[in-house]
Design a protein around this motif. Structure first.
Motif, PDB file in Angstrom:
ATOM      1  N   ASP A 133       0.896  -1.082   0.578  1.00  0.00           N
ATOM      2  CA  ASP A 133       0.352   0.188  -0.037  1.00  0.00           C
ATOM      3  C   ASP A 133       1.221   1.583   0.066  1.00  0.00           C
ATOM      4  O   ASP A 133       1.486   1.585   0.807  1.00  0.00           O
ATOM      5  N   GLN A 134       0.991   2.168  -1.176  1.00  0.00           N
ATOM      6  CA  GLN A 134       1.709   2.781  -1.486  1.00  0.00           C
ATOM      7  C   GLN A 134       1.593   3.818  -0.348  1.00  0.00           C
ATOM      8  O   GLN A 134       2.203   5.417  -0.293  1.00  0.00           O
ATOM      9  N   GLY A 135       0.818   4.223   0.229  1.00  0.00           N
ATOM     10  CA  GLY A 135       0.065   4.832   2.071  1.00  0.00           C
ATOM     11  C   GLY A 135       0.775   4.717   3.006  1.00  0.00           C
ATOM     12  O   GLY A 135       1.418   5.055   3.635  1.00  0.00           O
ATOM     13  N   ASP A 136       1.404   3.939   3.321  1.00  0.00           N
ATOM     14  CA  ASP A 136       2.423   3.322   4.268  1.00  0.00           C
ATOM     15  C   ASP A 136       3.725   4.128   3.673  1.00  0.00           C
ATOM     16  O   ASP A 136       4.144   4.206   4.975  1.00  0.00           O
ATOM     17  N   LYS A 137       4.121   4.647   2.394  1.00  0.00           N
ATOM     18  CA  LYS A 137       5.680   5.694   3.051  1.00  0.00           C
ATOM     19  C   LYS A 137       5.169   6.685   3.773  1.00  0.00           C
ATOM     20  O   LYS A 137       5.517   7.438   4.004  1.00  0.00           O
ATOM     21  N   PHE A 138       4.149   7.504   3.802  1.00  0.00           N
ATOM     22  CA  PHE A 138       3.068   8.208   4.195  1.00  0.00           C
ATOM     23  C   PHE A 138       2.901   8.623   5.731  1.00  0.00           C
ATOM     24  O   PHE A 138       3.342   9.182   6.630  1.00  0.00           O
ATOM     25  N   ASP A 139       2.638   7.322   6.486  1.00  0.00           N
ATOM     26  CA  ASP A 139       2.156   7.433   8.108  1.00  0.00           C
ATOM     27  C   ASP A 139       3.552   6.979   8.493  1.00  0.00           C
ATOM     28  O   ASP A 139       4.995   7.297   8.003  1.00  0.00           O
ATOM     29  N   ASP A 140       3.554   6.876   9.987  1.00  0.00           N
ATOM     30  CA  ASP A 140       4.536   7.333  11.064  1.00  0.00           C
ATOM     31  C   ASP A 140       5.590   6.042  10.576  1.00  0.00           C
ATOM     32  O   ASP A 140       4.859   4.989  11.459  1.00  0.00           O
ATOM     33  N   PRO A 141       6.856   6.317  10.550  1.00  0.00           N
ATOM     34  CA  PRO A 141       7.996   4.965  10.344  1.00  0.00           C
ATOM     35  C   PRO A 141       8.432   4.751  11.150  1.00  0.00           C
ATOM     36  O   PRO A 141       8.727   3.300  11.241  1.00  0.00           O
ATOM     37  N   SER A 142       7.894   5.117  13.063  1.00  0.00           N
ATOM     38  CA  SER A 142       7.884   4.499  13.516  1.00  0.00           C
ATOM     39  C   SER A 142       6.790   3.347  13.821  1.00  0.00           C
ATOM     40  O   SER A 142       6.858   2.370  15.141  1.00  0.00           O
ATOM     41  N   LEU A 195       9.181   4.385 -11.905  1.00  0.00           N
ATOM     42  CA  LEU A 195       8.881   3.986 -11.191  1.00  0.00           C
ATOM     43  C   LEU A 195       6.948   3.749 -11.302  1.00  0.00           C
ATOM     44  O   LEU A 195       6.162   3.517 -11.271  1.00  0.00           O
ATOM     45  N   PHE A 196       6.817   5.330 -12.013  1.00  0.00           N
ATOM     46  CA  PHE A 196       5.371   6.111 -11.346  1.00  0.00           C
ATOM     47  C   PHE A 196       5.504   6.643 -13.173  1.00  0.00           C
ATOM     48  O   PHE A 196       5.944   6.843 -13.178  1.00  0.00           O
ATOM     49  N   HIS A 197       4.338   6.181 -13.036  1.00  0.00           N
ATOM     50  CA  HIS A 197       2.955   7.229 -13.825  1.00  0.00           C
ATOM     51  C   HIS A 197       3.228   8.619 -13.486  1.00  0.00           C
ATOM     52  O   HIS A 197       2.006   9.050 -12.472  1.00  0.00           O
ATOM     53  N   THR A 198       3.303  10.346 -13.414  1.00  0.00           N
ATOM     54  CA  THR A 198       3.784  10.585 -13.173  1.00  0.00           C
ATOM     55  C   THR A 198       2.776  12.053 -13.483  1.00  0.00           C
ATOM     56  O   THR A 198       2.639  11.823 -14.473  1.00  0.00           O
ATOM     57  N   GLY A 199       1.909  12.371 -12.311  1.00  0.00           N
ATOM     58  CA  GLY A 199       1.131  13.450 -12.692  1.00  0.00           C
ATOM     59  C   GLY A 199       0.802  14.666 -11.947  1.00  0.00           C
ATOM     60  O   GLY A 199       1.798  14.177 -10.870  1.00  0.00           O
ATOM     61  N   VAL A 200      -0.635  15.511 -12.034  1.00  0.00           N
ATOM     62  CA  VAL A 200       0.279  16.336 -11.159  1.00  0.00           C
ATOM     63  C   VAL A 200      -2.088  16.874 -11.073  1.00  0.00           C
ATOM     64  O   VAL A 200      -2.825  16.634 -11.968  1.00  0.00           O
ATOM     65  N   GLU A 201      -1.942  16.505  -9.527  1.00  0.00           N
ATOM     66  CA  GLU A 201      -3.766  16.656  -9.388  1.00  0.00           C
ATOM     67  C   GLU A 201      -3.907  18.046  -8.623  1.00  0.00           C
ATOM     68  O   GLU A 201      -3.059  18.805  -8.110  1.00  0.00           O
ATOM     69  N   LYS A 202      -5.184  19.000  -9.895  1.00  0.00           N
ATOM     70  CA  LYS A 202      -4.765  20.637  -8.902  1.00  0.00           C
ATOM     71  C   LYS A 202      -6.076  20.448  -8.278  1.00  0.00           C
ATOM     72  O   LYS A 202      -7.410  19.952  -8.541  1.00  0.00           O
ATOM     73  N   ARG A 203      -6.088  21.155  -6.969  1.00  0.00           N
ATOM     74  CA  ARG A 203      -7.213  21.481  -6.187  1.00  0.00           C
ATOM     75  C   ARG A 203      -8.051  22.731  -5.841  1.00  0.00           C
ATOM     76  O   ARG A 203      -6.634  23.672  -6.282  1.00  0.00           O
ATOM     77  N   PRO A 210      -5.448  27.905  -6.406  1.00  0.00           N
ATOM     78  CA  PRO A 210      -5.681  26.309  -6.916  1.00  0.00           C
ATOM     79  C   PRO A 210      -4.024  26.461  -5.986  1.00  0.00           C
ATOM     80  O   PRO A 210      -3.252  26.699  -5.414  1.00  0.00           O
ATOM     81  N   TYR A 211      -4.218  24.692  -6.280  1.00  0.00           N
ATOM     82  CA  TYR A 211      -2.925  23.903  -5.102  1.00  0.00           C
ATOM     83  C   TYR A 211      -2.901  22.750  -6.146  1.00  0.00           C
ATOM     84  O   TYR A 211      -3.682  22.635  -6.652  1.00  0.00           O
ATOM     85  N   TYR A 212      -1.495  22.362  -5.084  1.00  0.00           N
ATOM     86  CA  TYR A 212      -1.040  20.691  -6.634  1.00  0.00           C
ATOM     87  C   TYR A 212      -0.270  19.980  -5.452  1.00  0.00           C
ATOM     88  O   TYR A 212      -0.018  19.992  -4.667  1.00  0.00           O
ATOM     89  N   TRP A 213      -1.477  18.799  -6.205  1.00  0.00           N
ATOM     90  CA  TRP A 213       0.057  17.307  -5.843  1.00  0.00           C
ATOM     91  C   TRP A 213       0.146  16.319  -6.833  1.00  0.00           C
ATOM     92  O   TRP A 213      -0.608  16.365  -7.430  1.00  0.00           O
ATOM     93  N   ILE A 214       1.800  16.017  -6.809  1.00  0.00           N
ATOM     94  CA  ILE A 214       2.580  15.660  -7.428  1.00  0.00           C
ATOM     95  C   ILE A 214       1.863  14.320  -7.367  1.00  0.00           C
ATOM     96  O   ILE A 214       2.165  13.167  -5.906  1.00  0.00           O
ATOM     97  N   ASP A 215       1.481  13.432  -7.694  1.00  0.00           N
ATOM     98  CA  ASP A 215       1.265  11.970  -8.103  1.00  0.00           C
ATOM     99  C   ASP A 215       0.923  10.692  -9.060  1.00  0.00           C
ATOM    100  O   ASP A 215       1.958  11.132 -10.391  1.00  0.00           O
ATOM    101  N   GLY A 216       0.977  10.003  -8.753  1.00  0.00           N
ATOM    102  CA  GLY A 216       0.322   9.137 -10.151  1.00  0.00           C
ATOM    103  C   GLY A 216       0.509   7.554  -9.409  1.00  0.00           C
ATOM    104  O   GLY A 216       1.128   6.777  -8.548  1.00  0.00           O
ATOM    105  N   PRO A 217      -0.018   6.424 -10.274  1.00  0.00           N
ATOM    106  CA  PRO A 217       0.204   5.116 -10.103  1.00  0.00           C
ATOM    107  C   PRO A 217       1.715   4.741 -10.152  1.00  0.00           C
ATOM    108  O   PRO A 217       2.170   5.100 -11.217  1.00  0.00           O
TER     109      PRO A 217
END
Length: 259
Positions: A133-142, A195-203, A210-217
């Motif tokens: 789960d790629q979300g695990d990269k952003f959780d508390d590593p401890s 490794l990733f299909h680079t994308g940008v999500e605008k919100r 506007p602000y942006y998140w760099i993302d991609g599967p």
């Protein structure tokens, strides 16, 4: 005498991956932990030259360690030149999340620390663990939920083999990526391209700006022989990396352009 290892990472000094590596290596080496105080993923080989670096000696899991208020490269430099550790090997990781392909090693703080160590004259190994789960990269590593039994075995085995046989002369860093489920053996690989299909999500924020998140599967796979493909099929990828980024094959063409 046991060999000496400087152990660092980019997930921070409290990371479960770092302490899994410590447990694996402390039986075969004198290990000193010098790691960033906080999460420093994706900072690459950046270095702190515009601000002071504060370092504190702490105790975690009953073990003395150094907490560095900076980046992974800063931790390596502090360990080598301030603490004067004189290690036989620098180990970086275990990173929570794979570091595969050109794309990742150029931004990875884990690999960045290893590159810095080698550039300073100490050969190094970077270890990373695939997450499902790629979300695990952003959780508390401890608080990482990964099971590290197999990872500890691989970290120890890889380092023991290097101590026994020596570091390959033509490599500066060995980049090791461990699948979340190891179903095969070791595979010596080359870097994949992406490794990733680079994308940008605008919100939009509450004020309509506007602000942006760099993302991609993730890429589903890559060519046979690449680190991406090896990990996807359950093998432990071992990739030799060099500091020399010179594109030698382009030299002849450039000589034509700039005679």
């Amino acid at each position: 005498m046991k060999p000496k290892i400087l152990l660092t990472n980019d997930d921070g000094v409290t990371s479960a991956g770092l302490w899994a590596a410590y447990e694996a290596l402390s039986a075969i080496a004198d290990v000193t932990v010098v790691a960033p105080a906080t999460q420093q993923s994706a900072v690459g080989r950046s270095i702190s030259i515009f601000e002071p670096i504060r370092t504190y000696e702490i105790t975690l899991n009953g073990v003395p360690a150094y907490s560095v208020g900076g980046k992974p490269t800063d931790a390596v430099i502090i360990g080598l030149y301030s603490l004067n550790l004189k290690p036989d090997l620098v180990v970086s990781g275990v990173n929570i999340g794979e570091n595969l392909s050109y794309e990742s090693i150029m931004t990875s703080g884990t690999v960045g620390a290893a590159l810095e160590a080698s550039n300073q004259g100490v050969r190094s190994i970077a270890f990373s663990l695939q997450v499902e789960d790629q979300g695990d990269k952003f959780d508390d590593p401890s608080r990482a939920t990964q099971k590290f039994e197999e990872t500890r075995r691989i970290v120890r085995d890889v380092c023991e083999r290097i101590f026994e046989h020596g570091f390959p002369e033509d490599a500066d860093v060995i980049n090791v990526n461990i699948p979340s489920r190891v179903t095969g053996g070791y595979e010596v690989t080359r870097l994949g391209e992406k490794l990733f299909h680079t994308g940008v999500e605008k919100r939009l924020d509450p004020r309509g700006r506007p602000y942006y998140w760099i993302d991609g599967p993730l890429y589903a796979d890559a060519e046979e022989g690449t680190d991406v493909h090896a990990v996807r099929k359950g093998n432990v990828s071992i990739t030799p990396i060099t500091l020399d980024c010179t594109a030698f094959r382009a030299a002849a063409r450039l000589n034509d352009i700039f005679p």
